[in-house]
Design a protein around this motif. Structure first.
Motif, PDB file in Angstrom:
ATOM      1  N   SER A  63       0.854  -1.191   0.000  1.00 53.91           N
ATOM      2  CA  SER A  63       0.000   0.000   0.000  1.00 53.91           C
ATOM      3  C   SER A  63       0.887   1.236   0.000  1.00 53.91           C
ATOM      4  CB  SER A  63      -0.903   0.009   1.234  1.00 53.91           C
ATOM      5  OG  SER A  63      -1.750   1.133   1.206  1.00 53.91           O
ATOM      6  N   PRO A  64       0.576   2.211  -0.869  1.00 52.72           N
ATOM      7  CA  PRO A  64      -0.347   2.179  -1.998  1.00 52.72           C
ATOM      8  C   PRO A  64      -0.025   1.015  -2.945  1.00 52.72           C
ATOM      9  CG  PRO A  64       0.391   4.410  -1.598  1.00 52.72           C
ATOM     10  CD  PRO A  64       1.205   3.538  -0.715  1.00 52.72           C
ATOM     11  N   HIS A  65      -1.083   0.572  -3.610  1.00 50.07           N
ATOM     12  CA  HIS A  65      -1.049  -0.717  -4.299  1.00 50.07           C
ATOM     13  C   HIS A  65      -0.735  -0.586  -5.796  1.00 50.07           C
ATOM     14  CE1 HIS A  65      -3.486  -4.269  -5.942  1.00 50.07           C
ATOM     15  NE2 HIS A  65      -2.579  -4.830  -5.184  1.00 50.07           N
ATOM     16  N   ASN A  66       0.209  -1.407  -6.231  1.00 50.97           N
ATOM     17  CA  ASN A  66       0.464  -1.617  -7.652  1.00 50.97           C
ATOM     18  C   ASN A  66      -0.168  -2.969  -7.978  1.00 50.97           C
ATOM     19  OD1 ASN A  66       1.479  -1.976 -10.215  1.00 50.97           O
ATOM     20  ND2 ASN A  66       3.638  -2.034  -9.633  1.00 50.97           N
ATOM     21  N   PRO A  67      -1.096  -3.078  -8.902  1.00 50.01           N
ATOM     22  CA  PRO A  67      -1.397  -2.158  -9.996  1.00 50.01           C
ATOM     23  C   PRO A  67      -2.586  -1.216  -9.795  1.00 50.01           C
ATOM     24  CG  PRO A  67      -2.471  -4.234 -10.423  1.00 50.01           C
ATOM     25  CD  PRO A  67      -1.745  -4.389  -9.102  1.00 50.01           C
ATOM     26  N   LEU A 114       3.441   9.253  -2.925  1.00 50.70           N
ATOM     27  CA  LEU A 114       2.698   9.654  -4.130  1.00 50.70           C
ATOM     28  C   LEU A 114       1.205   9.376  -3.933  1.00 50.70           C
ATOM     29  CD1 LEU A 114       5.122   8.262  -6.862  1.00 50.70           C
ATOM     30  CD2 LEU A 114       5.168  10.474  -5.695  1.00 50.70           C
ATOM     31  N   VAL A 115       0.627  10.033  -2.930  1.00 48.09           N
ATOM     32  CA  VAL A 115      -0.787   9.809  -2.601  1.00 48.09           C
ATOM     33  C   VAL A 115      -1.559  11.073  -2.964  1.00 48.09           C
ATOM     34  CG1 VAL A 115      -2.420   9.285  -0.756  1.00 48.09           C
ATOM     35  CG2 VAL A 115      -0.171   8.188  -0.775  1.00 48.09           C
ATOM     36  N   PHE A 164     -13.577   3.272 -21.960  1.00 52.50           N
ATOM     37  CA  PHE A 164     -13.014   2.387 -20.945  1.00 52.50           C
ATOM     38  C   PHE A 164     -13.648   2.756 -19.598  1.00 52.50           C
ATOM     39  CE2 PHE A 164      -9.757   2.597 -24.219  1.00 52.50           C
ATOM     40  CZ  PHE A 164      -9.302   1.281 -24.314  1.00 52.50           C
ATOM     41  N   THR A 165     -13.684   1.806 -18.660  1.00 53.57           N
ATOM     42  CA  THR A 165     -14.179   2.114 -17.311  1.00 53.57           C
ATOM     43  C   THR A 165     -13.003   2.080 -16.338  1.00 53.57           C
ATOM     44  OG1 THR A 165     -16.238   1.053 -17.914  1.00 53.57           O
ATOM     45  CG2 THR A 165     -15.896   1.493 -15.566  1.00 53.57           C
ATOM     46  N   PRO A 166     -12.507   3.266 -15.947  1.00 55.02           N
ATOM     47  CA  PRO A 166     -11.368   3.284 -15.026  1.00 55.02           C
ATOM     48  C   PRO A 166     -11.816   3.017 -13.594  1.00 55.02           C
ATOM     49  CG  PRO A 166     -11.580   5.367 -16.264  1.00 55.02           C
ATOM     50  CD  PRO A 166     -12.857   4.621 -16.411  1.00 55.02           C
ATOM     51  N   LEU A 167     -10.994   2.287 -12.860  1.00 56.48           N
ATOM     52  CA  LEU A 167     -11.225   2.087 -11.435  1.00 56.48           C
ATOM     53  C   LEU A 167     -10.583   3.277 -10.729  1.00 56.48           C
ATOM     54  CD1 LEU A 167     -12.196  -0.273  -9.494  1.00 56.48           C
ATOM     55  CD2 LEU A 167      -9.771  -0.774  -9.229  1.00 56.48           C
ATOM     56  N   ALA A 168     -11.264   3.798  -9.688  1.00 57.67           N
ATOM     57  CA  ALA A 168     -10.696   4.968  -8.995  1.00 57.67           C
ATOM     58  C   ALA A 168      -9.264   4.660  -8.553  1.00 57.67           C
ATOM     59  CB  ALA A 168     -11.550   5.286  -7.783  1.00 57.67           C
ATOM     60  N   THR A 169      -8.347   5.603  -8.772  1.00 50.87           N
ATOM     61  CA  THR A 169      -6.964   5.406  -8.349  1.00 50.87           C
ATOM     62  C   THR A 169      -6.553   6.577  -7.468  1.00 50.87           C
ATOM     63  OG1 THR A 169      -4.659   5.296  -9.099  1.00 50.87           O
ATOM     64  CG2 THR A 169      -6.223   6.211 -10.667  1.00 50.87           C
ATOM     65  N   GLN A 170      -6.018   6.269  -6.283  1.00 47.51           N
ATOM     66  CA  GLN A 170      -5.719   7.314  -5.286  1.00 47.51           C
ATOM     67  C   GLN A 170      -4.241   7.647  -5.202  1.00 47.51           C
ATOM     68  OE1 GLN A 170      -7.556   4.489  -2.286  1.00 47.51           O
ATOM     69  NE2 GLN A 170      -8.023   6.435  -1.350  1.00 47.51           N
ATOM     70  N   ALA A 171      -3.386   6.815  -5.800  1.00 47.41           N
ATOM     71  CA  ALA A 171      -1.953   6.935  -5.501  1.00 47.41           C
ATOM     72  C   ALA A 171      -1.123   6.235  -6.570  1.00 47.41           C
ATOM     73  CB  ALA A 171      -1.676   6.284  -4.151  1.00 47.41           C
ATOM     74  N   GLY A 172       0.171   6.508  -6.542  1.00 43.10           N
ATOM     75  CA  GLY A 172       1.102   5.755  -7.391  1.00 43.10           C
ATOM     76  C   GLY A 172       1.108   6.221  -8.835  1.00 43.10           C
ATOM     77  N   TYR A 173       1.367   5.273  -9.733  1.00 45.84           N
ATOM     78  CA  TYR A 173       1.580   5.568 -11.149  1.00 45.84           C
ATOM     79  C   TYR A 173       0.478   5.054 -12.074  1.00 45.84           C
ATOM     80  CZ  TYR A 173       6.650   6.653 -10.672  1.00 45.84           C
ATOM     81  OH  TYR A 173       7.874   7.203 -10.395  1.00 45.84           O
TER      82      TYR A 173
END
Ligand code: PMP
Ligand code: GLN
Length: 383
Positions: free
Chosen positions: A157-161, A194-195, A296-305
């Protein structure tokens, strides 16, 4: 079969097809001047012979002082910290140190591929606990995955991917399982600075976790300098010394001048982090909005790349097939999700896109995708 990592494969495809590479996670910017200047100074200062195994004292001291605050307990620079060749070496060394053939290690799936292979290199078996389409942990599923052979649990956490920040409730549930079954925890926190939404908390700050957790982080993501390969493992002296023992025989020590440079750069951490983080937040919005407009349907992303999406307008049977179609017909390289699963054939139809690219590159990629979609290149009839 170990084979080539998906990141190497997809970066090679990007070169072959002259495609825009939104696959492997690395920024396409020169990096923070404060860190680069520190690197140049360090080479000129003659820090050019072997570092001590475990890392140069200047870096260990800096890491100890920052993480004493972050983890809320005193960290001893020599006993509780070891410097590694990126987070990757720390992950491998911990798995080699803690696992015997026949043991099992829990990973939360999708899981960064290095965990699966580090566990296997130790002769042990990775056991996946599926986070499902919401990328949230089902504590019961985690409990059910534990067997008498389970030795360790890998948390990221934060999680890749997915770009998720694991919530306090999820971390508490993992802590409860780790304590109940007396498991060691490897906590990979390379994206901790990177949050963009929410806030990062280390699992090592939970009750009863300090004694059983090694936290791994690295300069790669914090400073946007993935080629520097300077990482560290922090935790109780007995666990960290086991990691250090393995690392001695993997690499002995990492690049001395870069360790000094990272020590210097960490001295300016508060100045550098917003310079690295804030543009990424804007780039995330460009990519996420653009992909949504393309279907495309993006999943919410809070952090990272990274951001995960479904296959959107791409008609394919698997994520790998979709990634190949995008590379060959649209000239866009992504990462298919399969290698993040213990059993790749059970992976969902999901692609990972990196927004660690300048906004102009992301806009070019989106325009290129639009053209390919308009020309019908993403549908099967043209195959
Ligand atoms: N852990 C995660 C979750 C990552 O995404 C990466 C890729 N940077 C690493 C570890 C490896 O980090 P490093 O380059 O410091 O070895
Ligand atoms: N961590 C990077 C990613 O997830 C890849 C690093 C690598 O190629 N091993 O894209």
């Amino acid at each position: 079969m170990m084979g080539e990592t998906i990141f190497a494969t997809m970066s090679r495809l990007a070169t072959e097809h002259n495609a825009i590479n939104l696959g492997q996670g690395f920024p396409d910017t020169p990096g923070p001047a404060l860190a680069i200047e520190a690197g140049v100074r360090s080479l000129r200062a003659g820090h050019n012979q072997y570092a001590p195994a475990g890392g140069v004292p200047e870096l260990r001291t800096r890491v100890a002082s920052i993480w004493s605050q972050r983890l809320g307990r005193p960290i001893d620079p020599l006993r509780d910290v070891t410097i590694t060749v990126g987070a990757t070496e720390a992950i491998a060394a911990a798995c080699l140190a803690w696992l015997e053939p026949g043991d099992e290690a829990i990973v939360l799936e999708p899981a960064y591929d290095a965990y699966l292979w580090a566990v296997r290199m130790a002769g042990a078996t990775p056991v996946g606990v599926d986070l499902g389409s919401t990328m949230r942990l089902d504590a019961e599923r985690l409990e059910q995955a534990i067997t008498p052979r389970t030795r360790m649990l890998i948390v990221n956490s934060p999680h890749n991917p997915s770009g998720m920040v694991v919530s306090d409730e999820e971390l508490a549930a993992i802590s409860a399982v780790a304590t109940r079954h007396d498991l060691r925890v490897l906590s990979d926190e390379v994206y901790e600075f990177l949050v963009y939404e929410g806030s990062h908390r280390s699992i090592a700050t939970f009750d009863a976790m300090a004694d059983r957790t090694v936290v791994v982080s690295s300069a790669a993501k914090t400073f946007g300098l993935t080629g520097w390969k300077v990482g560290w493992a922090i935790g109780p002296a007995d666990l960290v010394s086991e990691v250090r023992s393995q690392a001695q025989y993997l690499t002995y020590a990492g690049a001395t001048p870069l360790q000094h440079a990272v020590a210097d750069a960490l001295g300016n951490l508060d100045l550098i982090v917003p310079l690295v983080r804030d543009p990424l937040a804007r780039q995330r919005d460009v990519l996420v909005d653009g992909l949504a407009k393309l279907g495309f349907t993006p999943l919410a992303t809070q952090a990272g790349y990274f951001v995960l999406t479904d296959l959107g307008p791409v008609e394919a049977e698997t994520a790998t097939e979709a990634a190949l179609i995008l590379a060959e017909r649209a000239g866009i390289v992504t990462i298919p999700i399969e290698p993040f699963y213990v059993e790749p054939e059970r992976a969902p139809l999901v692609l990972r896109w990196s927004f660690a690219r300048q906004a102009t590159t992301l806009r070019d990629a989106l325009a290129q995708l639009r053209r390919a979609a308009d020309r019908g290149l993403l549908a099967p009839k043209t195959r």
